[in-house]
Design an enzyme around this catalytic site. Structure first.
Site, PDB file in Angstrom:
ATOM      1  N   LYS A  80       0.702  -1.339   0.265  1.00 36.56           N
ATOM      2  CA  LYS A  80      -0.280  -0.142   0.153  1.00 36.56           C
ATOM      3  C   LYS A  80       0.853   1.183   0.071  1.00 36.56           C
ATOM      4  CE  LYS A  80      -3.921   1.708   2.235  1.00 36.56           C
ATOM      5  NZ  LYS A  80      -4.617   1.938   4.212  1.00 36.56           N
ATOM      6  N   SER A 155      -9.367   1.561   2.929  1.00 35.35           N
ATOM      7  CA  SER A 155      -8.870   2.230   1.345  1.00 35.35           C
ATOM      8  C   SER A 155      -7.911   2.094   1.172  1.00 35.35           C
ATOM      9  CB  SER A 155      -7.815   4.062   2.592  1.00 35.35           C
ATOM     10  OG  SER A 155      -7.396   2.833   3.219  1.00 35.35           O
ATOM     11  N   SER A 179      -9.664  -0.678   6.754  1.00 31.11           N
ATOM     12  CA  SER A 179      -9.744  -0.848   5.585  1.00 31.11           C
ATOM     13  C   SER A 179      -8.600  -1.523   4.926  1.00 31.11           C
ATOM     14  CB  SER A 179      -7.557   1.033   5.399  1.00 31.11           C
ATOM     15  OG  SER A 179      -9.074   1.679   5.533  1.00 31.11           O
TER      16      SER A 179
HETATM   17  N1  GLN Z   1     -13.498   4.389   5.846  1.00 34.31           N
HETATM   18  C1  GLN Z   1     -12.529   4.474   7.209  1.00 34.31           C
HETATM   19  C2  GLN Z   1     -12.845   6.411   6.939  1.00 34.31           C
HETATM   20  O1  GLN Z   1     -12.713   6.764   6.047  1.00 34.31           O
HETATM   21  C3  GLN Z   1     -11.712   3.754   7.462  1.00 34.31           C
HETATM   22  C4  GLN Z   1     -10.393   3.733   6.427  1.00 34.31           C
HETATM   23  C5  GLN Z   1      -8.988   3.398   7.394  1.00 34.31           C
HETATM   24  O2  GLN Z   1      -9.718   1.724   8.176  1.00 34.31           O
HETATM   25  N2  GLN Z   1      -8.141   3.901   7.185  1.00 34.31           N
HETATM   26  O3  GLN Z   1     -11.779   6.261   7.987  1.00 34.31           O
END
Ligand code: GLN
Length: 491
Positions: A80, A155, A179
């Site tokens: 990532k 994400s 994410s």
């Molecule tokens: N979707 C959640 C957010 O937007 C979690 C994102 C994540 O785990 N990085 O904060």
């Protein structure tokens, strides 16, 4: 036999160790796949083929000499783009860091390098990991290999799409509120969010430091256990890293679930689940019972407030963490300003996308004098109540089970205009980060041809129990579906 790009890491490792295939052949199979499907899936922000080729050549050379090549040697991986990679651009999916080349490796990357890391590229993501669909990437959205009209989740959507599409064999993601688990569930993969502090955050660009963890996205539970064993363990460079070396998670995999006490939090099975998700989760619970587990309902009443607390705490931490992007120390600087304040303003206006700005504003507001107690202070108290709810539940149950996401993958563009409905896709995963406990997502069925994920949550540092439970379920379910649109060489 399946194509090499479609095999699990453990299978490839067996073939590599018996010298039935070479690391170069495995890599070429994956790169061939990238050449055929990447134009549509778009998993990667940066490809690192040359680096991968030289790692594969070294892996082959070591094995030819009879040396131990390392558990990651010759296994093509997606990383990532939120993890610092020395000499390789690390963008965080943001214009702000479009040309940022770190001078050091994140600890997890460093650990994998010692095991022969063969990195295919840096995977696409929502900007600074804020989002659930990868549509917040400043560069382009990634598509779900199961259905190119759907999102891969986020994400860590690029990481999951790469593994599902055969553009990598396993991947690293990061998880602040879901994410790793949500994209794994949308793409039919296994994803694990470790206990807070088990895996080093050094070199992980911070979103919300009290919630962020790095973890594996893989094709099965066994690969997940292997990769977690490579990542976990104390790191003096991360002040929140837990002491001690991690156990070998592979050895704990096959114990089964007889006598395991499984709780199903009522609050995570309420309205909002699609019928297919409900059915797949209930089917898995019946299966766990047949395998000897004791399944019953649990209640964690404060989970109803988890999402609200998260959307105060995570933006508050983000607003502070992202203050460092000021046009001076890292990345983008917009030229032509009259003075420093104007330079800050212009750089941040131009470097950050809409969702990141929304979070910075939310967080700054929540932390501002006069509102601090009302928002941040309250949210911290809710967090404590949630921790206590989990502690109480874990005195009765060994694991807790829920859907990973209330729905399967949604359509590209479907939620971009509606941040609240996007936030809701993380209702089941967010409480886990607030409590700091580990959780795994494992494929448990299909709805409308799209994968459904089951989330298994456990006590602090009981990753082995999660992996064992997930393994038993994986074996009994024998989930073998694969993403057709790209398996058939793209459309
Ligand atoms: N979707 C959640 C957010 O937007 C979690 C994102 C994540 O785990 N990085 O904060």
């Amino acid at each position: 036999m399946d194509e090499l790009y479609a095999l699990k890491a453990w299978k490839l490792r067996e073939l590599l160790e018996r010298r039935e295939v070479s690391a170069v052949e495995v890599l070429e199979s994956v790169l061939g796949r990238v050449a055929r499907v990447e134009g549509e899936v778009r998993s990667y922000i940066t490809l690192t083929e040359e680096e991968a080729r030289s790692a594969a050549v070294s892996a082959d050379a070591a094995r030819a000499k009879g040396e131990e090549a390392g558990a990651a040697a010759g296994i093509p991986m997606a990383v990532k783009d939120v993890l610092c990679t020395r000499g390789v651009r690390t963008t965080c999916g943001s214009r702000m860091l479009e040309d940022y080349v770190p001078v050091y490796d994140a600890t997890v990357v460093q650990r994998l390098r010692l095991q022969g890391l063969t990195m295919v590229g840096k995977a696409n993501m929502d900007e600074f990991a804020m989002g659930s669909s990868t549509e917040n990437s400043a560069f382009f959205p990634t598509r779900n290999p199961w259905d190119l009209g759907k999102v891969p989740g986020g994400s860590s959507g690029g990481s999951a799409a790469a593994v599902a599409a055969g553009e990598a064999v396993w991947a690293l993601g990061s998880d602040t509120g879901g994410s790793i688990r949500q994209p794994a569930s949308f793409c039919g993969l296994v994803g694990l969010k470790p206990t807070y502090g088990l895996v080093s955050r050094y070199g992980l660009v911070a979103f919300a430091s009290s919630l962020d963890q790095v973890g594996p996205i893989t094709r099965d539970v066994r690969d997940c256990a292997t990769l977690l064993s490579l990542l976990a363990g104390h790191d003096p460079l991360d002040s929140t890293s837990l002491p001690g070396e991690a156990p070998d998670y592979l050895s704990a995999l096959e114990g089964g679930v007889r006598g395991l006490r499984v709780g199903v939090p009522r609050e995570l099975m309420q309205e909002g689940l699609t019928p297919g998700v409900r059915e797949a989760v209930e089917g898995s619970l019946r299966l766990l019972e047949e395998l000897g587990a004791e399944v019953s309902e649990a209640s964690l009443p404060n989970l109803d407030y988890a999402l609200s607390a998260y959307y105060i705490l995570a933006p508050a931490e983000a607003s502070s963490n992202l203050a460092r992007f000021d046009g001076v120390r890292y990345g983008l600087r917009v030229e032509g300003a009259e003075d420093m304040l104007e330079m800050y303003g212009r750089t941040r206006a131009c470097g950050f996308g809409a969702e990141v700005k929304r979070r910075i504003m939310l967080g700054t507001y929540a932390l501002s004098a006069g509102y601090y107690e009302a928002y941040y202070g309250q949210a911290q108290k809710v967090r404590t109540l949630i921790v206590a709810d989990f502690e109480k539940a874990f005195s009765r149950f060994d694991v807790l089970v829920s859907p990973t996401s209330p729905t399967p993958a949604f359509g590209l563009g479907e939620k971009v205009e509606d941040p609240l409905s996007m936030y809701l896709s993380d209702v089941c995963t967010i409480p886990v980060n607030l409590a700091g406990i580990p959780a795994i997502s494992v494929p448990c069925g299909l709805e409308g041809g799209l994968p459904v994920g089951l989330q298994i949550m456990g006590r602090v540092l009981e990753e082995a129990v999660l992996l064992r439970t997930a393994r038993a379920l994986e074996e009994a379910l024998d989930f073998r579906a694969s993403p057709d649109p790209v398996r058939g060489e793209g459309k």
